[in-house]
Design a protein around this motif. Sequence first.
Motif: not given
Length: 376
Positions: A90-106
């Motif tokens: 969304n437009k209400n971004l925040a600095l705590n969204l930073a990080g290492n993201y992993t996508c998992e497909v089941v």
Amino acid sequence: LIIIVEGATIQSVKLVGDNNNYMNVRSSTRYELRCSYKTGFDDPVQSVRWYKNQQHVYTWNFGETIATALGDLGGRVAISGENLQNLKFNKNLALNLAGNYTCEVVSAKETVKSKPFPLVVLDIHKCSYITDIPSDDFLTDVNLLGDIPKEPHNDKEDLNCTLIWNFKSPAIFPRPNVTCGYYSYLHDDVVSSLPSGLTMQLLTNGSWQAGIEHIHVPISEIPRAERLGCAVSVPDTSYKRVVKFEDNFIIDHMSCPSEFLDPTYRLDFTFEGGDRNCRGDMAPLSTTEPLILDMECMGGDIAVFKNGTVLASWSAELACDATDFSWRYMMNGEMQGKVNDPANEIPMCLPNGNSGSNIPAPFFAILVAFYILGGF
């Protein structure tokens, strides 16, 4: 008939929204972290999950129109609509969204995970970069300034040829890398830095602001065709801004390069119809008439050329052409061909070791050879 059954694979995880590899919390861009995958025709997807720093933060189950967002993603991503396998911020971004993201497909047969995707989130305040060299600091005559308070300076500074530089960046998070020094048009970047003067201020909201205040820079020290400038980048992102000061010919006047008039050449010269700028280069006063320069080796000096030629005496008359700012030879009051290579066509004048000078003959021979080989 041979049937090849492919397992589930994740093809890519990428950030979409603009041409950058980061999100700016102050941007109006709608960012999306996309997980592209494929499975075998007999191995349907059951769910897609996202992990941030190995913590489960999002789940979408195949066929459902509502997803579940947890933790830092709660209220920050869309949980309804189309393509819910992706994280649509969304437009209400925040600095705590930073990080290492992993996508998992089941899928029905297996579970696969992507490599961690490092999502960088910046906070770059919308105010513009400010860089200027105040015009009233180009002091043509300090006595004309009256009671106006001026920048402190020492007696060795040339008030007509010293710049006072100020620079300020917008607030940026995380801490940026900043280099301030000489900007090169050839490289479109800052290629060398000034030894001091740059400050980094940590603001109360955790962002950083770079600045330079009242740095004195002699114009003669700025390389030709370069400007004062700063390069600002953020580590691990594509963010980079290069800010230079457009000087309107304050730094580089339209002039004829005159390095050969440096005192090391020992040329005796006079000129008329022009003046020397802060670099020592010559420039005509008129747009239609050239500057005339008369040069000779001082009495008792010999002329030594780069090609090894040595003359007992030497003199020449040159003109700085106002039409293209090139040096031309003068003959009988008329401009002739260009001086294409002043370094080779104009000699260095050296004391004659055989004419009563104080330089011993052997040392004089070494001095001549040193110059011819490019030692000066």
